[in-house]
Enzyme design. Structure first.
Site, PDB file in Angstrom:
ATOM      1  CG  HIS A 182      -2.047  -0.842   1.008  1.00 33.78           C
ATOM      2  ND1 HIS A 182      -2.735  -1.730   2.234  1.00 33.78           N
ATOM      3  CD2 HIS A 182      -2.831  -1.432   0.092  1.00 33.78           C
ATOM      4  CE1 HIS A 182      -3.772  -2.390   1.802  1.00 33.78           C
ATOM      5  NE2 HIS A 182      -3.666  -2.461   0.620  1.00 33.78           N
ATOM      6  CB  ALA A 183       1.366   3.745  -2.548  1.00 35.97           C
ATOM      7  NE  ARG A 184      -3.782   4.883   2.767  1.00 36.04           N
ATOM      8  CZ  ARG A 184      -4.867   5.102   2.907  1.00 36.04           C
ATOM      9  NH1 ARG A 184      -5.542   6.023   2.263  1.00 36.04           N
ATOM     10  NH2 ARG A 184      -6.021   4.150   3.161  1.00 36.04           N
ATOM     11  CD  GLU A 185      -0.229   0.585   4.477  1.00 38.45           C
ATOM     12  OE1 GLU A 185       0.343  -0.330   4.547  1.00 38.45           O
ATOM     13  OE2 GLU A 185      -1.615   0.395   4.497  1.00 38.45           O
ATOM     14  CB  SER A 311       1.992   1.666   8.347  1.00 39.06           C
ATOM     15  OG  SER A 311       1.783   2.805   9.224  1.00 39.06           O
ATOM     16  CD  GLU A 386      -2.224  -3.112   9.248  1.00 42.69           C
ATOM     17  OE1 GLU A 386      -1.604  -2.040   9.191  1.00 42.69           O
ATOM     18  OE2 GLU A 386      -2.946  -3.663   8.315  1.00 42.69           O
TER      19      GLU A 386
END
Length: 427
Positions: A182-185, A311, A386
């Site tokens: 997931h790119a934003r993590e 995350s 996570e």
């Protein structure tokens, strides 16, 4: 005086960054108390009907965190009130929040007295690529650099194989970990790089067994196109960047962690091509997910643990996403609990304790996840980890990077050691 200088730098940088995040102007973030199954079901229904961006799924001991577009805000809050679901506003203006974070990050970087290692910062794709190349060049007897192939936009997706025996000893299990599907993590990539650092550049006496008894595959950025896009265009972009105008002319990418061939497109996904959890037209439509699959299949007989790092939320999760438990559920919980406990022993007081368990039971049903796919094809111990969010979700203060790296490494080490006792080569 130093403090005053940093404040001035932050103010100037804040002015420079103003406008960069205008796409999020008017968006707000809310904490939603999820105390019952009915609360959870209501929030999931609102997620699709209002195109909510769920930053954290809730549980009785921790609130759900959702971002909502300005045109849907009143309906969200009214519906929550009508159903007596407690909620609070966490951020009234996401654009302002992101601008302030950019300024803080830039000021922090400018205050460093020397150049940061990639695992001490939020590195860009090129920085990660250079690091992998350097490590492979400096440690040729231990490290093999592999280029899995190009991403949708043509970026090489590289990973390291770390082994004292060049992956020839079948008595050694393989630990496969990856990050940033997931790119934003952003904070997940430093954890992967720090794991490389601890195994290769800074191998300590207490960790010799991890190198002698285990082989490692570490892929720091599964989704490089999306990752770069979060740095240049949309900070909160989650998906890949594939473009198929014959399917949809305006929406890019899919949720790579819903794109695997396990109960594909059945639950925990959206049919809206623009939503965060859109799984794609078919399983493995994305080159990025195909590379992860191919690594698993190439080494299936020996991969003992697959760790998909995300995350945020302080969770150690395992399959299956339909709430069924794999046959080795006791082992899954045992190793996952050891991982969580090792991290908890070193966590900051402000961080939540890790919760361990089935992903669907603890959080919500899903389909097409990397975790479930690995489990379904025979990798015995497959987890979603996570990392902590410290109440600020994806905008983890850079001061916490080293803390997250070091505590997570202890969890990874604990899981590798315990899993070793369960290992039998599947030949």
């Amino acid at each position: 005086m130093v403090c005053l200088v940093l404040v001035a730098v932050a103010a100037c940088l804040g002015a420079a960054f103003a406008g960069r995040h205008d796409i999020y102007s008017g968006y707000s973030v809310h904490h939603v108390s999820v105390q019952t199954a009915e609360h959870s079901a209501l929030l999931h229904s609102l997620e699709e009907s209002l195109s909510l961006d769920v930053w954290q799924h809730g549980a009785p001991d921790r609130a759900a965190v959702v971002m909502v577009a300005p045109q849907h805000r009143r309906r969200l809050l009214r519906t929550l009130d009508d159903h007596d679901v407690p909620h609070t506003t966490h951020r009234a203006d996401v654009a302002k929040m992101l601008e302030e974070y950019d300024a803080r990050l830039a000021a922090w970087r400018s205050s460093r007295s020397s150049r940061l290692a990639p695992f001490d910062d939020f590195p860009r794709y090129n920085d990660v690529d250079e690091y992998l190349e350097r490590i492979a060049l400096q440690y040729p007897d231990l490290v093999t650099l592999v280029n899995a192939g190009p991403s949708w936009e043509g970026r090489d997706i590289k990973y390291l194989k770390i082994s004292t025996t060049n992956f020839t000893d079948a008595s050694k299990p393989i630990y496969f970990l990856d990050a940033t599907i997931h790119a934003r993590e952003w904070v997940t990539t430093p954890v992967a790089l720090y794991s490389i650092h601890r195994l290769v550049e800074d191998l300590r006496a207490q960790d010799w067994d991890l190198l002698n008894d285990v082989d490692w595959i570490i892929l720091p950025i599964v989704n490089p196109d999306g990752y770069e896009y979060t740095h240049t265009n949309e900070r909160l972009w989650r998906r890949t960047r594939s473009y198929r105008p014959d399917v949809n002319a305006t929406c890019y990418g899919v949720d790579a962690n819903r794109n695997f061939d396990v109960a594909f497109n059945t639950v925990g996904v959206s049919s809206n091509h623009c939503d965060q959890t859109y799984p794609g037209t078919e399983a493995f439509s994305e080159p990025e997910t195909r590379y992860v699959r191919d690594i698993m299949l190439e080494h299936l007989e020996r991969i003992q643990i697959y760790l998909n790092i995300h995350s945020h939320g302080n969770w150690v999760l395992y399959g299956f996403g339909n709430a069924s438990i794999p046959d080795n559920g006791v082992q899954l919980f045992h190793v996952g609990a050891a991982m969580g406990a090792a991290i908890d022993a070193r966590k900051l007081p402000i961080a939540l304790f890790y919760r361990v368990g089935n992903s669907a039971i603890l959080l919500y049903p899903t389909s097409g996840s990397a975790q479930d796919y690995a489990q379904s094809i025979g990798i015995p111990l497959s987890y979603t980890l996570e990392l902590p969010g410290y109440g600020v979700q994806f905008e983890v203060p850079p001061e916490y990077i080293n803390q997250i790296n070091s505590e997570t490494w202890e969890g990874i080490a604990a899981s590798a050691r315990l899993a070793r006792s369960y290992y039998q080569a599947r030949v």
